[in-house]
Structures are given as C-alpha cells and as structure tokens.
Design an enzyme around this catalytic site. Structure first.
Site, PDB file in Angstrom:
ATOM      1  N   GLN A   1       1.123  -0.984  -0.168  1.00 32.15           N
ATOM      2  CA  GLN A   1      -0.161   0.035   0.197  1.00 32.15           C
ATOM      3  C   GLN A   1       0.747   1.414  -0.391  1.00 32.15           C
ATOM      4  O   GLN A   1       0.773   2.435   0.722  1.00 32.15           O
ATOM      5  CB  GLN A   1      -1.280   0.227   1.244  1.00 32.15           C
ATOM      6  N   SER A   2       2.321   1.423  -0.182  1.00 29.10           N
ATOM      7  CA  SER A   2       3.153   2.289  -1.017  1.00 29.10           C
ATOM      8  C   SER A   2       2.151   3.613  -1.522  1.00 29.10           C
ATOM      9  O   SER A   2       1.796   3.339  -2.534  1.00 29.10           O
ATOM     10  CB  SER A   2       3.894   2.033  -1.367  1.00 29.10           C
ATOM     11  N   ASN A   3       2.255   4.599  -0.499  1.00 33.46           N
ATOM     12  CA  ASN A   3       1.760   5.838  -1.166  1.00 33.46           C
ATOM     13  C   ASN A   3       2.651   6.615  -2.361  1.00 33.46           C
ATOM     14  O   ASN A   3       2.197   6.854  -3.090  1.00 33.46           O
ATOM     15  CB  ASN A   3       1.341   7.092  -0.279  1.00 33.46           C
TER      16      ASN A   3
ATOM     17  N   ALA B   1       4.860   4.440  -4.185  1.00 32.04           N
ATOM     18  CA  ALA B   1       4.785   3.792  -5.161  1.00 32.04           C
ATOM     19  C   ALA B   1       3.533   4.385  -6.231  1.00 32.04           C
ATOM     20  O   ALA B   1       3.978   4.879  -7.443  1.00 32.04           O
ATOM     21  CB  ALA B   1       4.802   2.492  -5.306  1.00 32.04           C
TER      22      ALA B   1
END
Ligand SMILES: *Cc1c(COP(=O)(O)O)cnc(C)c1O
Length: 336
Positions: free
Chosen positions: A81-83, A85
């Site tokens: 859930q990397s923002n 990325a």
C-alpha cells in the site's frame, strides 16, 4: 524551472506535477475538542497528482532527473500500500514513462482489500507494472536486477529510491519550508512546532534542512512509523546534512536538531494501533479530514498524546504536516 547551477543547461530541475502551494488551514474544532493548543494543518494531501501526498513534491525533482538521464522507465519500490509507489505511477503516466513497482508483502494479518484496493487499485489504473515480492526480500536488490535486465535489453531504466528519499528528493521539503514561511507570514502567524510522520526520512530531513538554512523558527517533531529512534535518527541526520550540502548551505545540522518519537509505531510498519484508529476517527469527525492508517494516523496519534499529556504546551501554535495517504485507508476497511 531552470535554476540549478549543478545541472547542464537545458535540463530542468523540476517537472511540474504538484498543485502548489498547498493550503494552510486552521483546525479550530480539533483544537477545541482537545482543549489544547492552536492547531493548523499543511495540506500536502492536496498536492493533486494521482490522489496527492508528500511524494509528489519529491517526484517533481526525481522525475526531472529521470527525464534528464534519458530514461524510458522508472523503477521504485515499497510496501503493497505504498503511497510513494502510487504517486510514482501517476507521475510516470503524466510524463510518459513506463513504471515498474516492486512491492513487498510485509504487513501480516491484512484482509483482501489490502491486496486489491486503495493504492493497489490506483497502481493498476495508472498503468504501472507491479511485481509483488515476499516479506524479507531485499527490494533494492530486486530493483537493481530488473534495471540490469532492462538495460541489457536496450532499455533506459531509472531507479527512484524507496520513498524518494535521497538528497535530490528530500530537497523538495526544504523548498516546502519556504512555501510555508510565505503563507504563515501572509496570515501573520508563526509556528512553534511542526509535527510530521517520518518513514524513509526524506520529508523530515528536508524540513529540518529548510528550517536550518532559511530559519523557519519552528522545531520539527518527527513521529516514526517504522524504525526505532537509534536506527532512524542517524538516517535523518545524515540525509539532512546531504540536503544542506546540495543546497549549497554552509549550515551544519547537529544531532539535537533531529527530534524523533518512536512511541507510536505499535507492532510495526503498516500495523494498526488503537491510538491510530482513534486519531483517524477524531480528525474525521472534527475536521472532515482523511488521515491514513500507516503514516498520518500514527503521527496524529503522537500529536494528540502530547497535547493531552501537556508535553505540547497550550500556548503553542502547532502545525500538523499532512503528508497524504488517505487512499490507503481503503485497504484497511475492516480496521474502521
Ligand atoms: C511516505 C509517507 C510519509 C513519510 O515520508 P518519508 O519522506 O518517507 O519519511 C508520510 N506520510 C505519508 C502518507 C507517506 O506516504
């Protein structure tokens, strides 16, 4: 913008990706609810691109570097859930680069939404290629391997570090201090303290570098979302020094300039805590703002705790730097 002295003529220092300046707003109802100090929020959840967030400021510089290097593909990595990325995927789409994301499945106990929804859904919409790797994998090594393969096939890959946190990316937050100072002056307000979530250290380091170089007057208080202070402190310190150097500033950062609180991580990165859930709910109910479960929810939990305990004085003016991430909440619906 052509202003860098270090770069060859004709290579831009920033790609224009973000809506700037982001709003600076009072949180009057939250201040009253906590019976506490005057609270304000810097709305970097509103940087615009692909849902916004703090990585978009960094990406203005990093994408310019990728384009300057003649890249056709950007590669970056992070959690599922990397923002960072997701914002990289959006930035790549915007400028016409391919985007390859190496995402690590490292947060235990997540529901199906974590794998499908929120930032994962947006990565698909922005056309990024996603490679999911198992917990414990060395993401940097995987990114390097992919870059080598692409290069061997005649491609031009460019690796953006995790969180966009090298001196180039972090420097965007030194510029953000200038933006804040101008806004605060316009409103006739001065802040005693800035509270920010810190993960890969770039945002925190940039803010400290900007304050040291340009005199923001406020102390920067970082709330760690992953690493304990003995691990994180040297990283923030080192990166702050690198940003000051890159800015051509002769200011030196001292260890005591880096203030960190590692008391709100809970069981680890991306793992919900009761204090985070309460912080997200309070800020939603009193301000209509969306915080996120991984970063800003934990940073706000720290702020609320220190207001209640009296460690943050009632006569202080405190700025919460909202770094975005609200899209991630859709991967955590069961938590709320
Ligand atoms: C990445 C991120 C942070 C932390 O920023 P770093 O520069 O990595 O320390 C804070 N909040 C959100 C929402 C983020 O996505």
């Amino acid at each position: 913008m052509l202003k860098s002295m270090e770069r060859p003529a004709g290579i831009m220092e920033k790609a224009v990706l973000a809506h700037l300046p982001t709003p600076l707003e009072p949180m009057t109802r939250l201040s009253d609810a906590l019976d506490g100090p005057e609270l304000w929020v810097k709305r970097d959840d509103c940087t615009g691109l692909g849902g916004g967030g703090n990585k978009t400021r960094k990406l203005e510089r990093l994408i310019a570097s990728a384009l300057g290097a003649g890249a056709d593909t950007v590669i970056t990595g992070g959690g599922l859930q990397s923002n960072h990325a997701r914002q990289t995927a959006a930035a790549a789409a915007r400028v016409g680069l391919k985007c390859l994301l190496v995402l690590i499945d490292s947060v235990p106990g997540r529901s199906g939404a974590y794998y499908r929804n929120g930032n994962m859904l947006l990565n698909r919409i922005f056309g990024a290629e996603v490679r999911v790797v198992a917990a414990g994998t060395d993401i940097v090594q995987v990114m390097n391997g992919i870059a080598d393969e692409l290069s061997a096939a005649g491609g031009k890959p460019y690796i953006i570090p995790i969180g966009g946190s090298n001196a180039d990316g972090a420097r965007a937050y030194a510029d953000a201090i200038d933006e804040l100072r101008d806004q605060a002056r316009g409103l006739g307000i001065g802040f005693d303290r800035i509270v920010v979530a810190t993960g890969s250290a770039g945002t925190h380091a940039g803010l400290v570098a900007g304050s040291l170089a340009h005199g923001a007057g406020a102390s920067i208080f970082g709330v760690s979302v992953a690493r304990k202070t003995p691990d994180l402190h040297p990283r923030v310190l080192q990166l702050t020094g690198e940003v000051l150097l890159a800015m051509g500033s002769d200011r030196q950062v001292r260890p005591e300039d880096i203030m960190l609180d590692d008391g709100f991580i809970g069981d680890g990165y991306g793992r919900p805590t009761p204090e985070m859930v309460e912080a997200v709910q309070i800020v939603g109910r009193f301000e209509g703002l969306v915080l996120d479960p991984v970063y800003t929810g934990k940073a706000m939990a720290g702020l609320i705790h220190h207001v209640r305990s009296g460690a943050f004085g009632r006569d202080e003016k405190i700025l919460f730097w909202h770094t975005g991430g609200g899209q991630g909440i859709f991967g955590y619906d069961e938590t709320f």
